[in-house]
Motif scaffolding. Structure first.
Motif, mmCIF file in Angstrom:
data_model
loop_
_atom_site.group_PDB
_atom_site.id
_atom_site.type_symbol
_atom_site.label_atom_id
_atom_site.label_comp_id
_atom_site.label_asym_id
_atom_site.label_seq_id
_atom_site.Cartn_x
_atom_site.Cartn_y
_atom_site.Cartn_z
ATOM 1 N N MET A 53 1.067 -1.216 -0.034
ATOM 2 C CA MET A 53 -0.086 0.027 -0.024
ATOM 3 C C MET A 53 0.794 1.118 0.086
ATOM 4 O O MET A 53 0.569 2.306 -0.781
ATOM 5 C CB MET A 53 -0.748 -0.169 1.428
ATOM 6 C CG MET A 53 -2.126 -1.075 1.130
ATOM 7 S SD MET A 53 -3.187 -1.179 -0.284
ATOM 8 C CE MET A 53 -4.234 -0.002 0.414
ATOM 9 N N ARG A 54 1.978 1.312 0.923
ATOM 10 C CA ARG A 54 2.887 2.316 0.893
ATOM 11 C C ARG A 54 3.495 2.685 -0.457
ATOM 12 O O ARG A 54 3.579 3.853 -0.997
ATOM 13 C CB ARG A 54 3.798 2.028 2.013
ATOM 14 C CG ARG A 54 4.904 3.154 1.915
ATOM 15 C CD ARG A 54 4.588 4.609 2.624
ATOM 16 N NE ARG A 54 4.109 4.149 3.962
ATOM 17 C CZ ARG A 54 5.062 4.232 5.137
ATOM 18 N NH1 ARG A 54 6.288 4.601 4.972
ATOM 19 N NH2 ARG A 54 4.278 3.973 6.304
ATOM 20 N N TRP A 55 3.976 1.540 -0.963
ATOM 21 C CA TRP A 55 4.856 1.919 -2.159
ATOM 22 C C TRP A 55 4.308 1.665 -3.542
ATOM 23 O O TRP A 55 5.036 2.006 -4.721
ATOM 24 C CB TRP A 55 6.257 1.249 -2.061
ATOM 25 C CG TRP A 55 7.220 1.434 -0.788
ATOM 26 C CD1 TRP A 55 7.142 0.781 0.398
ATOM 27 C CD2 TRP A 55 7.925 2.535 -0.645
ATOM 28 N NE1 TRP A 55 7.922 1.646 1.285
ATOM 29 C CE2 TRP A 55 8.362 2.464 0.703
ATOM 30 C CE3 TRP A 55 8.305 3.660 -1.393
ATOM 31 C CZ2 TRP A 55 9.371 3.569 1.407
ATOM 32 C CZ3 TRP A 55 9.007 4.924 -1.018
ATOM 33 C CH2 TRP A 55 9.506 4.568 0.423
ATOM 34 N N CYS A 56 3.339 0.967 -3.475
ATOM 35 C CA CYS A 56 2.571 0.797 -4.802
ATOM 36 C C CYS A 56 1.198 1.245 -5.109
ATOM 37 O O CYS A 56 0.615 1.503 -5.968
ATOM 38 C CB CYS A 56 2.430 -0.657 -5.299
ATOM 39 S SG CYS A 56 3.974 -1.539 -5.191
ATOM 40 N N GLY A 57 0.551 1.515 -3.846
ATOM 41 C CA GLY A 57 -0.844 2.154 -3.685
ATOM 42 C C GLY A 57 -1.810 0.929 -3.676
ATOM 43 O O GLY A 57 -1.487 -0.328 -3.883
ATOM 44 N N PRO A 58 -3.078 1.303 -3.614
ATOM 45 C CA PRO A 58 -4.088 0.446 -3.656
ATOM 46 C C PRO A 58 -4.537 -0.322 -4.695
ATOM 47 O O PRO A 58 -5.325 -1.347 -4.779
ATOM 48 C CB PRO A 58 -5.221 1.069 -2.836
ATOM 49 C CG PRO A 58 -5.031 2.487 -3.336
ATOM 50 C CD PRO A 58 -3.435 2.628 -3.659
ATOM 51 N N GLU A 59 -4.262 0.153 -5.840
ATOM 52 C CA GLU A 59 -4.802 -0.299 -7.340
ATOM 53 C C GLU A 59 -4.143 -1.684 -7.804
ATOM 54 O O GLU A 59 -3.135 -2.063 -7.239
ATOM 55 C CB GLU A 59 -4.753 0.736 -8.347
ATOM 56 C CG GLU A 59 -5.375 1.941 -8.169
ATOM 57 C CD GLU A 59 -4.992 2.886 -9.221
ATOM 58 O OE1 GLU A 59 -3.892 2.928 -10.068
ATOM 59 O OE2 GLU A 59 -5.987 3.625 -9.538
ATOM 60 N N VAL A 60 -4.901 -2.609 -8.147
ATOM 61 C CA VAL A 60 -4.725 -3.737 -8.681
ATOM 62 C C VAL A 60 -4.585 -3.733 -10.230
ATOM 63 O O VAL A 60 -5.472 -3.354 -10.836
ATOM 64 C CB VAL A 60 -5.561 -4.880 -8.252
ATOM 65 C CG1 VAL A 60 -5.092 -6.135 -8.723
ATOM 66 C CG2 VAL A 60 -5.555 -4.878 -6.745
ATOM 67 N N GLU A 61 -3.426 -4.114 -10.965
ATOM 68 C CA GLU A 61 -3.260 -4.440 -12.146
ATOM 69 C C GLU A 61 -3.915 -5.790 -12.733
ATOM 70 O O GLU A 61 -3.430 -6.858 -12.340
ATOM 71 C CB GLU A 61 -2.081 -4.002 -12.768
ATOM 72 C CG GLU A 61 -1.853 -3.594 -14.161
ATOM 73 C CD GLU A 61 -0.539 -3.913 -14.855
ATOM 74 O OE1 GLU A 61 0.042 -2.885 -15.080
ATOM 75 O OE2 GLU A 61 -0.017 -5.032 -15.159
ATOM 76 N N VAL A 62 -4.808 -5.642 -13.749
ATOM 77 C CA VAL A 62 -5.538 -6.833 -14.137
ATOM 78 C C VAL A 62 -4.992 -7.274 -15.599
ATOM 79 O O VAL A 62 -5.104 -6.253 -16.421
ATOM 80 C CB VAL A 62 -6.793 -6.613 -14.254
ATOM 81 C CG1 VAL A 62 -7.667 -7.974 -14.757
ATOM 82 C CG2 VAL A 62 -7.535 -6.614 -12.588
ATOM 83 N N GLU A 63 -4.605 -8.421 -15.773
ATOM 84 C CA GLU A 63 -3.880 -8.656 -17.179
ATOM 85 C C GLU A 63 -4.959 -9.963 -17.579
ATOM 86 O O GLU A 63 -5.284 -11.089 -16.914
ATOM 87 C CB GLU A 63 -2.552 -8.854 -17.015
ATOM 88 C CG GLU A 63 -1.877 -9.313 -18.239
ATOM 89 C CD GLU A 63 -0.392 -9.764 -18.076
ATOM 90 O OE1 GLU A 63 0.456 -9.104 -18.874
ATOM 91 O OE2 GLU A 63 -0.126 -10.619 -17.499
ATOM 92 N N GLY A 64 -4.905 -10.026 -18.840
ATOM 93 C CA GLY A 64 -5.148 -11.498 -19.767
ATOM 94 C C GLY A 64 -4.121 -11.840 -20.526
ATOM 95 O O GLY A 64 -3.489 -11.164 -21.092
#
Ligand code: SF4
Ligand SMILES: [Zn+2]
Ligand SMILES: [Zn+2]
Lengths: 338, 78
Positions: A53-64
């Protein structure tokens, strides 16, 4: 009475070093984390989550991901059902351009920002490069703005440049395992050859995606070695796979990595790679089941492959999207990545 | 428990008349296919034709799969 010398606890150290200062763990420290007792896993995951959370943030990267050319690969990676050297039931197949466009469309519909085109080859030949070029063009003409990644094996400088020219955003090439363990996993090419492709990809300005597979007979020491070797590469993304023992491969009888061990590994890799996109990839269905996937997402993971893998099936994409909703983890939007 | 000839959600030409296991390709009536069943549908598409045990050409896409036997045609996920 003199007090016993204070024991240096790796998680306490990590709190100051990784969480506060953003400095990844050393090999020795990663090893200590991998040796933590089960009772300390919740504490480890909590810290790994804070670091993420501190170094990347809350977002999730989604990939197919989709396989453009399946099977019949001349290499002998012992985990791989697509090697032509093993009696695996996977037969060679090519996906046509309409199929590729459809797969990209399905992927974009999940909210994913990244679509990875994969081919089971030592490296691309002219035919494959032109298929990729035509495929990317067709995906764009279909009106699909999703970012395109490729995974086509080892590249020449010329091929690196061609991919940049096609607008490929990220290149995946896994180092698979620790350098010291690699020769017992693959004999037809070297770890150094893989590293060389990654170097060219980085220098050409593409994002570097490089991870590997846990559970291929590596020792804990080698797992720690792998984590810091990846950190030294400074990849943009690390996909973390857990071995799927595939029939016909030399590793078909290897045990599935236990959930607790896998969680310790996830936490340890996050602490070694505080700023990297750490992606849940193949094998999580077997290793974790539904509950564990959630624990992993709360233990340092910040990206996920949704839907099926190249030759194996995953959970339905919607299940993972629902899980992210439940965990209140926003999906990274395309506009923010462009 | 024996394995069915194809993965969950398979389309035409499967289940009822399955003679061969879609995961290991051996006869459904022989041996134990419990482990095969648990892999099929969870993480594996069918690889062998349930009627003739030929290896099929399988394409996995993000949302599904198709499996084609040169003799018995194609099967797809729902
Ligand atoms: S190079 Fe890739 S496709 Fe070929 S055997 Fe190794 S892992 Fe499989
Ligand atoms: Zn079977
Ligand atoms: Zn058949």
């Amino acid at each position: 009475m003199t007090a016993a010398p204070e024991q240096v606890d790796v998680l306490n150290t990590a709190r100051e070093q990784v969480l506060e200062r953003g400095v990844g763990l050393s090999e020795e420290q990663v090893l200590q984390v991998l040796r933590l007792p089960d009772s300390r896993i919740p504490e480890l995951l909590e810290l790994a989550h804070e670091v993420r959370m501190r170094w990347c943030g809350p977002e999730v990267e989604v990939e197919g991901i989709v396989s453009l050319k399946t099977g019949g690969c001349p290499e002998d990676c012992h985990f791989c059902s697509q090697s032509g050297q093993f009696p695996s039931p996977v037969r060679s197949a090519w996906l046509d351009i309409p199929g590729l466009v459809k797969a990209a469309r399905q992927t974009a519909a999940t909210g994913a920002t990244e679509f990875c085109i994969v081919a089971a080859v030592r490296g691309p030949d002219k035919r494959l490069m032109s298929q990729v070029r035509d495929g990317i063009k067709a995906i764009r003409e279909d009106g699909n703005e999703i970012q395109i990644a490729c995974s086509l094996g080892m590249l020449s400088q010329e091929q690196v440049d061609e991919l940049v020219d096609m607008g490929v955003h990220r290149y995946n090439h896994n180092l698979e395992t620790a350098r010291s363990h690699f020769p017992s996993v693959v004999t037809t090419h070297s770890w150094e050859e893989r590293w060389e492709t990654l170097r060219m990809v980085r220098e050409a300005g593409m994002e570097v995606c490089c991870g590997g597979i846990i559970g291929m007979g590596e020792t804990l020491e080698q797992r720690a070695e792998f984590a810091v070797q990846l950190a030294a590469l400074e990849p943009d993304e690390v996909p973390l796979n857990f071995l799927i023992p595939n029939p016909g491969t030399p590793y078909e009888n290897y045990p599935v990595v236990e959930g607790t061990e896998a969680l310790r590994t996830v936490g340890a890799f996050r602490l070694a790679l505080p700023r990297t996109i750490l992606r849940f990839a193949g094998g999580r269905e077997l290793t974790f089941g539904d509950l564990g996937a959630k624990q992993g997402m709360l233990g340092g993971i910040n990206a996920i492959i949704v839907g099926n893998y190249l030759t194996n099936l995953g959970r339905p994409a919607q299940d993972d999207l629902d899980m992210l909703g439940e965990l209140s983890m926003p999906i990274k939007e395309l506009s923010k990545t462009l | 428990m024996t394995g069915s000839g194809s993965g969950s959600g398979s389309g035409a030409g499967s289940a009822a008349s399955a003679v061969f296991c879609g995961y290991c390709g051996k006869a459904v009536g022989e041996g134990d296919h419990a482990a095969c069943s648990s892999r099929l549908g969870v993480i594996d598409p069918p690889r062998f034709c349930s009627q003739c045990a030929r290896r099929m050409v399988v394409q996995v896409t993000p949302a599904g799969w198709t499996a084609t036997c040169s003799r018995h045609g194609s099967t797809a996920s729902a």
